[in-house]
Enzyme design. Structure first.
Site, PDB file in Angstrom:
ATOM      1  N   LYS A   1      17.178  -2.656   9.640  1.00 45.71           N
ATOM      2  CA  LYS A   1      17.866  -2.240  10.680  1.00 45.71           C
ATOM      3  C   LYS A   1      16.934  -1.780  11.568  1.00 45.71           C
ATOM      4  CE  LYS A   1      21.702  -0.630   7.720  1.00 45.71           C
ATOM      5  NZ  LYS A   1      21.107  -1.323   6.438  1.00 45.71           N
TER       6      LYS A   1
ATOM      7  N   GLU B   1      27.011  -5.743  -2.115  1.00 45.85           N
ATOM      8  CA  GLU B   1      26.872  -4.050  -2.142  1.00 45.85           C
ATOM      9  C   GLU B   1      28.297  -3.530  -1.625  1.00 45.85           C
ATOM     10  OE1 GLU B   1      25.168  -1.871   0.913  1.00 45.85           O
ATOM     11  OE2 GLU B   1      24.591  -3.393   2.006  1.00 45.85           O
TER      12      GLU B   1
END
Length: 313
Positions: free
Chosen positions: A163, A29
């Site tokens: 996360k 990414e």
């Protein structure tokens, strides 16, 4: 430039050659470069990530948008542009068409990178941490587009879980509902990004890149619906962020979010910046270790998958 499943894609020369020859390719990414890491470390780390993929035997394909054009396999000049110029848009799947039509520079999120990579014929993607269900989502309905995208995108995503600023349990429940496979890499516990253990058990574990390649092949052989596979790769305990420091920093960050009225896609970069500041760079060092480890593992999975394809041929 060619059109693939509704995406206009320009391929970097090395990536195009690798895909034609059936050599292993790993998608990367660009959001981590433009929005996830501070300057000037972002460009240095982006190059390190690509080097980690190469060192493990695969070709890196960093994905982003330059001047309204999707590029699979950014060259160094393009990577430098997305790392250093202001105003780079953060692109999820829904943003790609608007950004393309307006000639924008854009960095692709996990969702957009997954969709573009799959359209380009890339089966393995390395990232840091997956997006997921946000805390208080029962009231805000705030959930990352990563989850829905992975439910319909045939790609393996190597990550360090989700996360830890998110609702990890709710995210795992949503992944189950959406039919997205989750396997732990040499663990039966779901990692928590900065933390080795995110607090939740996993049903399945794999012990080698070859086993992951076997899983990917079995999904195709059994005619299962197309969807993603999450390969959860935890940090070793001695490389994680100190858990006490992590918990204190997260509590402080959540309070600041509420104070400042931060919502939507601004939440993650805000909290990551707070972690970097409050931990005096310790979280950044952990973040870099995460993505480099994941890039290495993703490359080894891609190599194993390409080896299976060669054997079948």
């Amino acid at each position: 430039m060619i059109t693939v499943t509704n995406f206009h894609i320009r391929y970097g020369a090395e990536v195009a050659d690798a895909l034609r020859a059936g050599r292993p390719v790993v998608a990367l990414e660009s959001t981590i470069v433009s929005h996830g890491l501070p300057r000037p470390e972002n460009l240095r780390v982006a190059r390190q990530i690509e080097s980690a993929v190469r060192d493990a035997g695969a070709v890196p394909a960093t994905i982003g948008m330059v001047g309204g054009e999707l590029v699979v396999g950014l060259d160094d000049a393009q990577l430098t542009r997305l790392a250093t110029v202001d105003g780079v848009a953060k692109l999820s799947v829904r943003d790609v068409a608007v950004a393309a039509a307006t000639g924008a520079d854009g960095a692709t999120t996990v969702a957009a990178t997954s969709a573009v990579a799959a359209a380009a014929g890339i089966a393995v993607f390395a990232t840091g941490g997956l997006g997921g269900v946000h805390r208080e989502a029962a009231h805000t309905f705030d959930e990352s587009a990563d989850l829905v995208t992975l439910a319909r995108t045939p790609i393996a995503v190597v990550c360090a879980g989700v996360k830890s600023i998110l609702d990890v349990g709710a995210t795992l429940e949503r992944l189950e509902t959406l039919g997205v496979g989750v396997v732990g890499y040499r663990t039966r516990r779901f990692p928590g990004f900065y933390l080795t253990d995110g607090g939740f058990d996993l049903d399945w574990s794999v012990d080698s890149p070859e086993q992951v390649a076997d899983v990917l092949a079995a999904r195709t052989q059994h005619g299962l619906p197309e969807g993603g596979l999450i390969v959860a790769n935890p940090l070793p305990v001695d490389e994680q962020l100190d858990p006490t420091l992590h918990d204190r920093t997260l509590t402080e960050g959540l309070a600041l979010l509420e104070r400042d009225g931060i919502t939507g896609k601004a939440v993650t970069p805000y909290l990551l910046a707070h972690f970097h500041s409050a931990t005096e760079g310790a979280s950044l060092a952990v973040n870099v270790r995460i993505i480099l480890r994941n890039a290495d593992l993703a490359a080894r999975i891609a190599v194993a998958a390409a080896g299976r394809a060669d054997t079948r041929a």
